[in-house]
Design an enzyme around this catalytic site. Structure first.
Site, mmCIF file in Angstrom:
data_model
loop_
_atom_site.group_PDB
_atom_site.id
_atom_site.type_symbol
_atom_site.label_atom_id
_atom_site.label_comp_id
_atom_site.label_asym_id
_atom_site.label_seq_id
_atom_site.Cartn_x
_atom_site.Cartn_y
_atom_site.Cartn_z
ATOM 1 C CD GLU A 1 29.088 46.280 41.751
ATOM 2 O OE1 GLU A 1 29.374 45.069 42.528
ATOM 3 O OE2 GLU A 1 28.104 46.642 41.977
HETATM 4 C C1 LIG Z 1 28.856 48.636 31.253
HETATM 5 C C2 LIG Z 1 29.829 49.155 32.262
HETATM 6 C C3 LIG Z 1 29.148 49.706 33.293
HETATM 7 C C4 LIG Z 1 29.665 50.491 34.259
HETATM 8 N N1 LIG Z 1 29.347 51.184 35.374
HETATM 9 C C5 LIG Z 1 29.842 51.817 36.220
HETATM 10 C C6 LIG Z 1 29.422 52.886 36.847
HETATM 11 O O1 LIG Z 1 28.280 52.861 36.976
HETATM 12 N N2 LIG Z 1 30.259 53.604 37.701
HETATM 13 C C7 LIG Z 1 31.805 53.625 37.646
HETATM 14 O O2 LIG Z 1 32.251 54.385 38.209
HETATM 15 N N3 LIG Z 1 32.262 52.689 36.584
HETATM 16 C C8 LIG Z 1 31.408 51.966 36.061
HETATM 17 N N4 LIG Z 1 32.117 51.068 35.053
HETATM 18 C C9 LIG Z 1 33.437 50.923 34.926
HETATM 19 C C10 LIG Z 1 34.157 49.520 35.572
HETATM 20 O O3 LIG Z 1 33.954 49.507 36.921
HETATM 21 C C11 LIG Z 1 35.409 49.376 34.884
HETATM 22 O O4 LIG Z 1 35.260 49.183 33.508
HETATM 23 C C12 LIG Z 1 36.389 48.468 35.538
HETATM 24 O O5 LIG Z 1 36.720 48.785 36.780
HETATM 25 C C13 LIG Z 1 37.558 48.250 34.704
HETATM 26 O O6 LIG Z 1 38.206 49.299 34.185
HETATM 27 P P1 LIG Z 1 38.698 49.155 32.748
HETATM 28 O O7 LIG Z 1 37.400 48.841 32.000
HETATM 29 O O8 LIG Z 1 39.380 50.562 32.542
HETATM 30 O O9 LIG Z 1 39.720 47.893 32.588
HETATM 31 P P2 LIG Z 1 40.969 47.969 32.950
HETATM 32 O O10 LIG Z 1 41.202 48.665 34.412
HETATM 33 O O11 LIG Z 1 42.044 48.856 31.905
HETATM 34 O O12 LIG Z 1 41.464 46.704 33.020
HETATM 35 C C14 LIG Z 1 41.783 45.895 31.823
HETATM 36 C C15 LIG Z 1 41.968 44.215 32.063
HETATM 37 O O13 LIG Z 1 43.045 44.147 33.177
HETATM 38 C C16 LIG Z 1 43.010 43.482 34.129
HETATM 39 N N5 LIG Z 1 43.780 44.225 35.310
HETATM 40 C C17 LIG Z 1 44.070 45.358 35.443
HETATM 41 N N6 LIG Z 1 44.761 45.242 36.682
HETATM 42 C C18 LIG Z 1 45.165 43.930 36.872
HETATM 43 C C19 LIG Z 1 46.163 43.369 37.858
HETATM 44 N N7 LIG Z 1 46.784 44.102 38.347
HETATM 45 N N8 LIG Z 1 46.214 42.050 37.674
HETATM 46 C C20 LIG Z 1 45.774 41.394 36.849
HETATM 47 N N9 LIG Z 1 44.940 42.080 35.827
HETATM 48 C C21 LIG Z 1 44.508 43.424 36.051
HETATM 49 C C22 LIG Z 1 41.595 43.679 34.447
HETATM 50 O O14 LIG Z 1 41.100 42.716 35.086
HETATM 51 C C23 LIG Z 1 40.804 43.648 33.036
HETATM 52 O O15 LIG Z 1 40.819 42.438 32.535
HETATM 53 C C24 LIG Z 1 31.342 50.408 34.215
HETATM 54 C C25 LIG Z 1 31.864 49.774 33.160
HETATM 55 C C26 LIG Z 1 30.903 49.181 32.077
HETATM 56 C C27 LIG Z 1 31.794 48.472 31.127
#
Ligand SMILES: Cc1cc2nc3c(=O)[nH]c(=O)nc-3n(C[C@H](O)[C@H](O)[C@H](O)COP(=O)(O)OP(=O)(O)OC[C@H]3O[C@@H](n4cnc5c(N)ncnc54)[C@H](O)[C@@H]3O)c2cc1C
Length: 841
Positions: free
Chosen positions: A502
């Site tokens: 989220e």
């Molecule tokens: C256990 C679990 C349950 C989940 N459940 C759902 C679900 O039910 N439905 C769904 O759709 N998704 C779900 N998600 C997805 C979740 O919302 C994403 O993991 C999250 O949005 C982050 O995306 P990412 O993991 O690809 O990280 P990335 O987007 O690759 O981010 C990696 C890091 O970079 C940072 N970052 C990215 N952009 C910036 C910026 N502009 N400035 C500074 N920092 C930045 C982030 O804060 C993070 O620390 C789930 C994820 C997990 C792990």
């Protein structure tokens, strides 16, 4: 001499006018009077006085007459503003504009109306909600242990799933008219908090259907038919929902999802209907592997213009039964060893009829706004509650553990080093719980507090991580060795999930809190931006002029207030008469911070413009100040609403001083790194004219906080209210509770024995290997303690032994025993468990 006095009076007068945000007429009148005095008393050379008078006569009408002002000043600035305004995509705009502004607006105003906060009643539970919390929630907790679900079932056992569905856990936020429980946001938060003190798997399983997903989206945007069909089924768990937004290439940047749907004609249930051919590849989807109803976000395209004249319609949300041909779902991820259902889903050119789009055809392309609106409220409940729950568990169990676990013949909780960790745990939890409650109240008031819910999610989960990390340090090896008697290891492992979902915390801190806060909570910035985008020139000119003049007065008054409050330590700031006297100064200090934040935000936006968006470190620190203001005001509100308990004061004082010190550091971080060094020097003199006054909370105060955690008291109960304490004697938290009570009873008896030893009334020399029993027996024989007291000491010894015990397993780490212990005969592989769930549904 006289001229110096005149200059001083002029400065004081203008500062006073700025401080009270006086009208333009008052400024002009004051300037006229000062020039008149200079003329009569011949303070200045006549030519200079005349020049000042002429300037006043020329400038005042330009500033005071709106039509002149627009023509000569604001229209020109509008032109420049239009050019420098950073471009904003539709999705960015929808994200920023989502939700409402509530108490955050006051905190950004430089002059928060504290009475407004104090007069807001916090939500309380209805009798039915309380009953649910005390019965169904407790019963559910008693049915599972985190260790068993993780290591034996790798899922919740079927009878637990059934209980969750039957008792309505999945429909807490669905309205009663659709068969849901219709709970308030606060009740929902209370349930999530309690579940999270016991089992992450149960908490997440219940959380997702009640959070951003099909239920929430349908309730707000579904057609009547969709609501009538799906909501009762979701409420009773006939349908298990999930919501899939995240794609391998689009995580944080979710608006860039490449998943797409093409509007076309197709065949559905033997009929030719208009619909979409959808292709998607999603991952991390919670409940995905067992879902029967897939909420899906994708970008809709209409190349043949079947529904309008746009090619790219935009992000769209649809509901797809997972039994629909082409839907691939069922495989699982393993999120940090937690076993709530989570996995990928994909599909290629799957045809869905138009009426599966949430809200039907009119809602094509409206998905992003829908998601942002729902997130604005939902983000403030689920994860703040689970973070607070885990912290409550950590504080309750670790505090007790620190009293019953002795080293160097002293309970470890009495060592100063451990005290420091316990202090942080108590102070952080006090503030987290306050912010959780206030945010839920905002949602119950009908707000969709986009900025505050971001703050709550970010800071409560961040503090939860700190609390749980501290707990791990306090309990040492006991927290590290996993097993049924480890009460903290699972929370330690699972907290990063709350940090990531989220809106991952780094992104939320760097980009969202201030990025959205400065635009939404600022009284004029959004109005200026809207005026700049207005196509009608006359309307734009009027609106921009009004916003700009308001903005300038706002900036000037905050400059004066920041400086004056800095000089006077804000001692003269008015505070509502009805606040607790011991908290009065905090309201004054927070008002000072509010003015300084508003002032610094204006200067930052004014000087850095669009570049501020890329200066994430500055933006993050400005956001921290806003966040700390929110957390602090929530703590003050909690102290009042809980009845100003004297015994709770250390928690409040520690939390407030810690927050003020952190806010000061955040200001310092902005000033030290402000790109324009001259400006930074001037700003520092305005914000901290007498230096930096805030210090870390004292060690003595910290001692008082830590003490509250290591012995039973009403304060400890209030702080950890809602923690699930099992009836089972095998539950590790229950064991700590029992041991703590036994230790408290035993300590005075042990003191008697120590005194007797010290005065030579008791021989302390024991045979090698002889333990407490021998000494206690000797003390009893010597009449130092009674037989009943001896039993008390021995009971404490036994209870403590149970608490400090850690689990051990056979060579194969207990795999064989676990197989024997399995009650669910289905194999571990995911697809069959999915089949089981679908069959149950
Ligand atoms: C256990 C679990 C349950 C989940 N459940 C759902 C679900 O039910 N439905 C769904 O759709 N998704 C779900 N998600 C997805 C979740 O919302 C994403 O993991 C999250 O949005 C982050 O995306 P990412 O993991 O690809 O990280 P990335 O987007 O690759 O981010 C990696 C890091 O970079 C940072 N970052 C990215 N952009 C910036 C910026 N502009 N400035 C500074 N920092 C930045 C982030 O804060 C993070 O620390 C789930 C994820 C997990 C792990």
């Amino acid at each position: 001499m006289l001229i110096a006095l005149w200059l001083l009076v002029s400065l004081a007068l203008f500062t006073a006018l700025a401080y009270v945000n006086a009208s333009g007429i008052a400024w002009a009148a004051a300037a006229a009077v000062l020039i008149g005095v200079a003329w009569v008393a011949a303070l200045l050379p006549p030519w200079l006085t005349l020049a000042l008078a002429l300037a006043l006569v020329l400038i005042a009408p330009v500033l005071l007459v709106p039509s002149l002002r627009r023509k000569l000043i604001s229209d020109g600035i509008l032109g420049v503003f239009r050019k420098i305004l950073p471009p904003m995509s539709q999705t960015e705009r929808e994200a920023i504009e989502a939700g409402t502004v509530w108490w955050d607006g006051e905190l950004f105003s430089g002059k928060p109306d504290w009475q407004k906060l104090l007069a807001t009643p916090l939500t309380t539970l209805t009798a039915e909600e309380q009953r649910f919390l005390d019965h169904e929630v407790v019963e559910l907790c008693e049915m599972v242990t985190d260790f068993e679900t993780t290591n034996v079932h790798r899922d919740l056992p079927p009878h637990v799933w059934q209980f969750i569905k039957d008792k309505g856990f999945l429909g807490m936020s669905i309205a009663r008219e659709y068969g849901g429980l219709g709970f308030s946001a606060y009740a929902h938060s209370q349930v999530m908090t309690r579940l999270s003190t016991h089992s992450g798997t149960v908490a997440v399983t219940v959380m997702v259907p009640n959070s951003l997903g099909p239920g929430e989206l349908l309730a707000h945007y579904g057609t009547d038919e969709q609501k009538r069909y799906y909501l009762p089924r979701l409420a009773k768990g006939v349908e298990l929902p999930c919501f899939a937004l995240t794609n391998p290439t689009a995580g944080s940047d979710a608006a860039s999802i490449p998943d797409f749907g093409i509007v076309c004609w197709g065949e559905h249930e033997g009929k030719r209907v208009l619909g979409l051919k959808v292709t998607w590849d999603k991952r991390y989807i919670t409940l995905g592997p067992v879902a029967t109803l897939l909420g899906l976000a994708f970008r809709a395209f209409d190349p043949d213009h079947l529904v309008g004249n746009k090619d790219d319609i935009g992000i769209t949300c649809a509901l797809i039964p997972t039994s629909h041909p082409g839907v691939d779902i069922g495989r699982r991820h393993m999120p940090l060893n937690a076993v709530f259902q989570n996995g990928p889903t994909w599909g290629k050119e799957v045809f869905i009829p138009m009426d599966w789009v949430i809200g039907g055809q009119p809602m094509l392309g409206r998905g992003w706004r829908m998601l942002m609106e729902c997130l604005a409220a939902g983000r403030g409940i689920s994860l703040p509650s689970s973070g607070t729950g885990m912290a409550k568990l950590a504080v309750r169990a670790t505090g007790g553990y620190a009293r019953v676990r002795s080293q160097f013949k002293t309970p470890i909780g009495k060592f100063e080093g451990i005290e420091e960790a316990l202090t942080r745990m108590g102070g952080n939890l006090y503030m987290m719980d306050a912010a959780r409650t206030l945010t839920a109240t905002a949602v119950d008031l009908g707000e969709k507090p986009a900025v505050l819910s971001g703050i709550a999610k970010l800071h409560i989960t961040e503090r939860a991580r700190q609390v749980v990390n501290d707990a791990m340090d306090v309990v040492g090896g006991k927290g590290i060795c996993m097993g049924p008697s480890n009460f903290i290891g699972a929370a330690y492992m699972q907290l990063p999930v709350a940090i990531t979902v989220e809106g991952a915390n780094i992104l939320t801190r760097s980009l969202i809190v201030f990025g959205q806060g400065a635009i939404r909570c600022h009284p004029y910035v959004l109005k200026e931006m809207e005026a700049a985008r207005e196509a009608d020139r006359a309307k734009a000119s009027l609106a921009f002029d009004a916003a700009l003049t308001g903005h300038i007065r706002f900036a000037v008054t905050n400059f004066a207030r920041t400086f004056v409050m800095g000089l006077t330590g804000s001692h003269f700031v008015g505070v509502p008469a009805n606040v607790a006297p011991e908290t009065r100064r905090y309201y004054q200090q927070l008002t000072r911070f509010s003015a300084a934040l508003a002032f610094l935000a204006d200067v930052s936006m004014g000087t850095l413009g669009g570049a501020l968006k890329r200066k994430e470190k500055l933006s993050a620190r400005l956001g921290d100040i806003l966040s700390l203001l929110y957390l602090s005001s929530a703590a003050l509100k909690q102290y009042e609403s809980q009845g100003r308990h004297k015994a709770d004061e250390p928690l409040l004082h520690w939390a407030m001083w810690d927050a003020m010190f952190k806010a000061q550091n955040a200001f310092e971080g902005v000033l030290s790194n402000f790109p324009n060094r001259f400006m930074a020097m001037v700003l520092r003199r305005i914000v901290f004219p007498l230096g930096r006054p805030y210090v870390v909370p004292s060690d003595a105060l910290g001692h008082d906080v830590a003490k509250l955690l290591i012995e039973p008291s009403a304060t400890r109960d209030r702080l950890t209210a809602g923690v699930f304490i099992s009836r089972s004697p095998d539950n590790p938290v229950t064991q700590v509770e029992v041991a703590l009570a036994a230790t408290m009873a035993s300590e005075p008896v042990e003191a008697k024995i120590r005194v007797a030893l010290k005065h030579g009334k008791l021989d302390g020399r024991l045979a090698p290997g002889a333990g407490v029993d021998a000494l206690v027996a000797r003390a009893r024989e010597a009449g130092v303690i009674t037989a009943a007291e001896a039993d008390i000491v021995l009971a404490a010894r036994d209870a403590t032994a149970r608490v400090i015990r850690v689990d051990d397993f056979a060579q194969d780490l207990g795999a064989a025993e676990m197989r024997v212990a399995r009650v669910d005969p289905t194999p571990l592989a995911a697809p069959s468990s999915q089949v089981a769930h679908k069959a149950a549904a």
